[in-house]
Design a protein around this motif. Structure first.
Motif, PDB file in Angstrom:
ATOM      1  N   ARG A   1      -2.471   2.373 -16.980  1.00 18.09           N
ATOM      2  CA  ARG A   1      -3.223   1.487 -16.102  1.00 18.09           C
ATOM      3  C   ARG A   1      -2.749   1.529 -14.647  1.00 18.09           C
ATOM      4  N   ILE A   2      -2.913   2.687 -14.037  1.00 18.82           N
ATOM      5  CA  ILE A   2      -2.636   2.820 -12.610  1.00 18.82           C
ATOM      6  C   ILE A   2      -3.830   3.487 -11.930  1.00 18.82           C
ATOM      7  N   GLY A   3      -4.436   2.744 -11.017  1.00 18.91           N
ATOM      8  CA  GLY A   3      -5.468   3.280 -10.154  1.00 18.91           C
ATOM      9  C   GLY A   3      -5.113   2.939  -8.718  1.00 18.91           C
ATOM     10  N   TYR A   4      -5.856   3.494  -7.775  1.00 18.61           N
ATOM     11  CA  TYR A   4      -5.563   3.157  -6.382  1.00 18.61           C
ATOM     12  C   TYR A   4      -6.815   3.287  -5.525  1.00 18.61           C
ATOM     13  N   ALA A   5      -6.773   2.581  -4.407  1.00 14.52           N
ATOM     14  CA  ALA A   5      -7.834   2.653  -3.404  1.00 14.52           C
ATOM     15  C   ALA A   5      -7.211   3.039  -2.077  1.00 14.52           C
ATOM     16  N   ALA A   6      -7.939   3.844  -1.312  1.00 15.25           N
ATOM     17  CA  ALA A   6      -7.574   4.157   0.068  1.00 15.25           C
ATOM     18  C   ALA A   6      -8.715   3.652   0.945  1.00 15.25           C
ATOM     19  N   ALA A   7      -8.375   2.818   1.923  1.00 11.85           N
ATOM     20  CA  ALA A   7      -9.422   2.147   2.694  1.00 11.85           C
ATOM     21  C   ALA A   7      -8.894   1.803   4.081  1.00 11.85           C
ATOM     22  N   PRO A   8      -9.796   1.524   5.025  1.00 16.71           N
ATOM     23  CA  PRO A   8      -9.336   1.026   6.326  1.00 16.71           C
ATOM     24  C   PRO A   8      -8.427  -0.182   6.144  1.00 16.71           C
TER      25      PRO A   8
END
Length: 397
Positions: A245-252
């Motif tokens: 259970r590891i996800g990630y987001a890249a965002a401003p």
């Protein structure tokens, strides 16, 4: 006790429901061939597991920063730069309990009640529910099989209005395995910028590509598009780490901060041990990924050849992920014993009841003319399952 309206409007995941029913039958001693799984059937690579064990022994069992350890966020920054040509800072990365969690956070902080979200169909089941949970309105755009189930600029522009806030792009896609080309994404990107839309770019299957295809992140096409995009990815599919259970987001940065703030009041940080394992996955050898992809390609080719040889079945060649999404148009309206097949839901029920094969009906993805078959299972199961499917289809009048 009265439930909130948002709770009453949630539909359970059909993919998990099919998988649970199949597993229940297996537990009862029945020999079920389960094509419903949405996870690799490989073990997590040894060096990743060893990193988790080392983390436990080193006492890495306490809270971490909400958005993830600096070591993991830096590893993600390096991965995005090296693999995708994207430059982010660690404060623009938010690590969550799976990519599904990252998607949920993004929609919660970006969508207002009444906002419209363009959702190309077939779509992954949870997009629809997460849009609704944010109070927004899903605008479903049916893509065409002859176009590889990919959203075109014309289709996007046909539904854009002043309430349109967001469009979701999933490449490689679930359930179709569709992979957008650089040119297709560039065309969509121009329309996105013209109308000031936000893009959620779900890239969880990016490593699972075949036939020499290239993964392109729409965020990499221009600085302006990067500012309008939230990139979603995670460890589950490429590294066989679904349970970690590891996800990630890249965002401003302002979006990433809002997502981290939201997460601080819901789940707090993702598991410290799984984060340590994820660093090893991103920075260690990628050889196991290549081996898994080659095996998936072999299974895909075999399954596709078998399906395309069946009269009445029409199946595209997926460029990525680990699913086939065949159309059963040739069987709709026909009879199996005393059952009339009105759509893939009926056929999926027949396959499970009659020959103990679990497939996911396309209604779960917005298209009940098709069903989804996962080839994240052994060749032995694939052969046996396809034999049973052929057996039923031959008896349809």
């Amino acid at each position: 006790m009265r439930l909130a309206e948002r709770a009453k409007n949630i539909s359970p995941s059909p993919t998990l429901a099919i998988d649970a029913r199949a597993k229940k039958m297996i537990a009862a001693g029945e020999k079920v061939v389960n094509f419903g799984a949405g996870e690799p059937d490989f073990d997590t690579p040894e060096h990743i597991r060893e990193a988790a064990i080392a983390a436990i022994r080193a006492g890495m069992t306490r809270y971490t920063p909400v958005a993830g350890t600096m070591q993991l966020r830096q590893a993600i920054v390096d991965k995005l730069r090296n693999d995708n040509g994207l430059d982010y800072r660690p404060e623009e990365i938010v690590v969550s309990a799976g990519a599904k969690h990252s998607l949920y956070n993004a929609m919660q902080v970006l969508l207002q009640p009444g906002d419209e979200v363009i959702l190309p169909a077939p779509y992954w089941v949870s997009y629809l529910e997460q849009i609704k949970l944010a109070g927004a309105v899903p605008v479903i755009v049916q893509t065409r099989q002859e176009n590889g189930f990919k959203l075109t600029v014309e289709e996007l522009l046909s539904v854009v209005n002043r309430r349109t806030r967001m469009v979701i792009i999933n490449s490689p896609g679930n359930p179709t395995g569709a992979v957008y080309t650089r040119e297709e994404l560039s065309a969509l990107g121009h329309a996105v910028l013209e109308h000031g839309l936000i893009v959620i770019s779900d890239e969880i299957y990016e490593k699972l590509l075949y036939d020499g295809l290239e993964h392109v992140s729409i965020a990499s096409l221009s600085p302006a598009l990067k500012e309008q995009t939230v990139v979603i990815n995670g460890m589950s599919k490429a590294y066989a780490m679904t349970g970690w259970r590891i996800g990630y987001a890249a965002a401003p940065a302002p979006v990433a901060k809002a997502m981290a703030d939201l997460q601080s009041h819901s789940t707090s940080n993702p598991t410290s041990i799984a984060q340590a394992a994820s660093v090893a996955a991103l920075t260690g050898t990628q050889e196991p990924v290549g081996e898994m992809v080659e095996e998936f390609r072999r299974r895909r080719d075999y399954m596709l050849e078998r399906l395309q040889a069946i009269p009445g079945i029409n199946c595209n060649r997926p460029g990525g992920a680990f699913y086939l999404f065949p159309s059963i148009d040739g069987y709709i309206g026909r009879q199996y014993k005393d059952h009339t097949i009105k759509g893939a839901t009926d056929l999926a029920g027949i396959l499970l009841d009659e020959v103990k094969v679990a497939v996911v009906p396309g209604v779960a993805f917005g298209d009940d003319r098709c069903f989804r078959l996962s080839y994240a299972t052994s060749m032995e199961n694939i052969r046996e399952g396809l034999d049973r499917i052929e057996q039923v289809l031959k008896e349809i009048k």
